[in-house]
Design an enzyme around this catalytic site. Structure first.
Site, PDB file in Angstrom:
ATOM      1  N   HIS A   1       1.747   4.497  -2.884  1.00 15.54           N
ATOM      2  CA  HIS A   1       1.807   5.957  -2.736  1.00 15.54           C
ATOM      3  C   HIS A   1       3.161   6.493  -3.213  1.00 15.54           C
ATOM      4  O   HIS A   1       3.239   7.484  -3.948  1.00 15.54           O
ATOM      5  CB  HIS A   1       1.628   6.343  -1.261  1.00 15.54           C
ATOM      6  CG  HIS A   1       0.238   6.216  -0.749  1.00 15.54           C
ATOM      7  ND1 HIS A   1      -0.844   6.801  -1.359  1.00 15.54           N
ATOM      8  CD2 HIS A   1      -0.247   5.583   0.351  1.00 15.54           C
ATOM      9  CE1 HIS A   1      -1.947   6.532  -0.667  1.00 15.54           C
ATOM     10  NE2 HIS A   1      -1.609   5.791   0.368  1.00 15.54           N
TER      11      HIS A   1
ATOM     12  N   HIS B   1       0.827  -1.213   0.000  1.00 13.91           N
ATOM     13  CA  HIS B   1       0.000   0.000   0.000  1.00 13.91           C
ATOM     14  C   HIS B   1       0.862   1.264   0.000  1.00 13.91           C
ATOM     15  O   HIS B   1       0.705   2.151  -0.853  1.00 13.91           O
ATOM     16  CB  HIS B   1      -0.909  -0.031   1.231  1.00 13.91           C
ATOM     17  CG  HIS B   1      -1.840   1.134   1.335  1.00 13.91           C
ATOM     18  ND1 HIS B   1      -3.174   1.050   0.992  1.00 13.91           N
ATOM     19  CD2 HIS B   1      -1.651   2.422   1.750  1.00 13.91           C
ATOM     20  CE1 HIS B   1      -3.749   2.225   1.174  1.00 13.91           C
ATOM     21  NE2 HIS B   1      -2.849   3.075   1.641  1.00 13.91           N
ATOM     22  N   GLU B   2       1.780   1.345   0.954  1.00 13.67           N
ATOM     23  CA  GLU B   2       2.590   2.564   1.083  1.00 13.67           C
ATOM     24  C   GLU B   2       3.549   2.741  -0.092  1.00 13.67           C
ATOM     25  O   GLU B   2       3.815   3.867  -0.521  1.00 13.67           O
ATOM     26  CB  GLU B   2       3.354   2.559   2.414  1.00 13.67           C
ATOM     27  CG  GLU B   2       2.467   2.562   3.653  1.00 13.67           C
ATOM     28  CD  GLU B   2       1.488   3.731   3.704  1.00 13.67           C
ATOM     29  OE1 GLU B   2       1.801   4.802   3.139  1.00 13.67           O
ATOM     30  OE2 GLU B   2       0.408   3.574   4.288  1.00 13.67           O
TER      31      GLU B   2
ATOM     32  N   HIS C   1       3.777   6.318  -7.002  1.00 16.35           N
ATOM     33  CA  HIS C   1       2.937   7.351  -7.618  1.00 16.35           C
ATOM     34  C   HIS C   1       3.627   8.711  -7.504  1.00 16.35           C
ATOM     35  O   HIS C   1       3.741   9.462  -8.486  1.00 16.35           O
ATOM     36  CB  HIS C   1       1.573   7.367  -6.908  1.00 16.35           C
ATOM     37  CG  HIS C   1       0.550   8.218  -7.585  1.00 16.35           C
ATOM     38  ND1 HIS C   1      -0.735   8.366  -7.106  1.00 16.35           N
ATOM     39  CD2 HIS C   1       0.598   8.997  -8.714  1.00 16.35           C
ATOM     40  CE1 HIS C   1      -1.430   9.164  -7.903  1.00 16.35           C
ATOM     41  NE2 HIS C   1      -0.634   9.578  -8.875  1.00 16.35           N
TER      42      HIS C   1
END
Length: 424
Positions: free
Chosen positions: A219, A215-216, A222
């Protein structure tokens, strides 16, 4: 300040006689626990504080909505919703598509709630049972290094370049892994233009924390792509799209582990993990969004938001969204009073559109391959260079139409079928 500082939530006592002081955080921990009596005690004790202050909280929320109505009228908008979304370059049809699409799919949500009741072995399922674990002993107890290797394998459909960035982040100090004194709890990703992104973890050997790495890093990559491809003024992406890349990674990792494991308990766990993620991030946030929509519409038409009005409105929505396989306890009518996001009006729907977009992108990547990956990287590289709805179109997601919403709803339904079949 009422909610965060002044309110006291009382205490509950567990089976061993330990007195546990309730806080916002501890309440969530207890509701996810296996001790049903403790869940019930925590639920009833926690909400007692909101019931005692419900008139004050209703007046506070009414004031917030009246402010929205006033600003919308003096600035010439047709509605509070239009004013809130225009500030983000989002068309109101996106919000309306979300609510109508989720409402259309509520029979599957009701089916899931009924399946939870059956798997928990309950004669009566209550709102304090909604977070109870369905599957135990399915943890991925991996070292941090092994967890990173699993994440890289799981995200292989995103291509060699993406995976090489993952490995670069893991090996070149992007990630602060271990819990230390004074470190922020949970997990967090941040970036500054001209530098690589940074991730703060507090890694423990649990399945949840393996998914947190994916998940992190979603980020972070991105941020990396946007900073590398946009000038400073256009590099930062909007909140509307902020959770898309992180959720894409989680869904891809889940699909990979499911394809590799022969452990039926792990399969059950992962199906349930996905269903609960959709229930809390999509269905529940859409219910919140519908409450906000109806509350603002009422004030725009001259109806005051009293405690009684808010309770009746919220309880009606709770019954509509959760169905007949659960007891709608009296306390749940007051849940509107404890949602801090309601004071940033028309915000919560972005959680739902984020997961809808991510599921649609993953399905496209796994069916179309390289073309879909190339389009997705265009989205990751776009920063804030256009409106968020237009940027998502680069990745093949058009939220002004209902296709992506229906894709997510079908994924929920199909996963529910798989869990149901596996548990018969």
């Amino acid at each position: 300040m009422i909610d965060n500082a002044d309110m006291k939530f009382g205490s509950v006592t567990d089976k061993e006689g330990n007195v546990i002081r309730l806080t916002q955080g501890m309440y969530g921990v207890l509701l996810h626990g296996e001790d049903r009596q403790l869940r019930k005690d925590a639920f009833q004790t926690f909400y007692r504080s909101y019931i005692e202050l419900c008139n004050t909280l209703a007046a506070t929320y009414f004031g917030n909505v009246k402010k929205d109505v006033y600003l919308s009228r003096v600035r010439g908008y047709d509605s509070c919703l239009q004013r809130a979304l225009e500030g983000e370059d989002v068309e109101t049809c996106v919000y309306e598509n979300l609510i109508s699409s989720v409402n259309e799919s509520l029979p599957d949500m009701h089916r899931y709630i009924a399946l939870r009741k059956k798997l928990l072995g309950l004669d009566e399922q209550h709102m304090y049972d909604i977070y109870a674990p369905l599957v135990g002993d399915a943890e991925l107890k991996l070292s941090y290094e092994d967890a990173c290797d699993l994440v890289v394998k799981g995200l292989a459909p995103l291509g060699e370049e993406y995976c090489s960035l993952l490995k670069k982040g893991f090996s070149e100090g992007w990630v602060d892994v271990c819990e230390t004194t004074g470190k922020r709890s949970g997990a967090y990703s941040t970036g500054a233009f001209g530098l690589h992104p940074f991730v703060l973890l507090n890694y423990q050997q649990t399945t949840h924390d393996v998914f947190t790495i994916a998940h992190e890093m979603g980020h972070s990559i991105h941020t990396y792509y946007s900073n590398a491809n946009q000038p400073y003024a256009k590099a930062e992406y909007r909140i509307f799209v902020a959770e898309v890349a992180s959720t894409v990674n989680e869904v891809l990792l889940q699909r990979y582990i499911l394809s590799q494991t022969k452990d039926l308990n792990m399969k059950k766990y992962l199906y349930n993990y996905f269903l609960d993620t959709v229930r809390t991030t999509l269905h529940r946030q859409t219910m919140f969004a519908e409450f906000e929509y109806l509350a603002h519409d009422a004030v725009e038409k001259g109806t005051p938001l009293t405690a009684e009005y808010c309770n009746e409105l919220y309880l009606g929505l709770n019954k509509k969204y959760y169905g007949d396989a659960i007891v709608h306890d009296d306390e749940i009518a007051y849940e509107w009073a404890r949602i801090p996001h309601f004071y940033t009006s028309f915000y919560v729907y972005k959680y739902a559109t984020g997961i809808i977009s991510a599921i649609s992108i993953v399905n496209r990547i796994l069916t179309e391959g390289e073309k879909a990956v190339s389009d997705y990287k265009k989205f990751l590289s776009s920063g804030g260079s256009d409106s968020p709805v237009e940027l998502l179109k680069l990745a093949g997601v058009d939220l002004t139409k209902k296709d992506a919403f229906r894709t997510a709803m079908k994924e929920f339904s199909d996963t529910l079928d798989k869990l149901d079949k596996l548990t018969k």
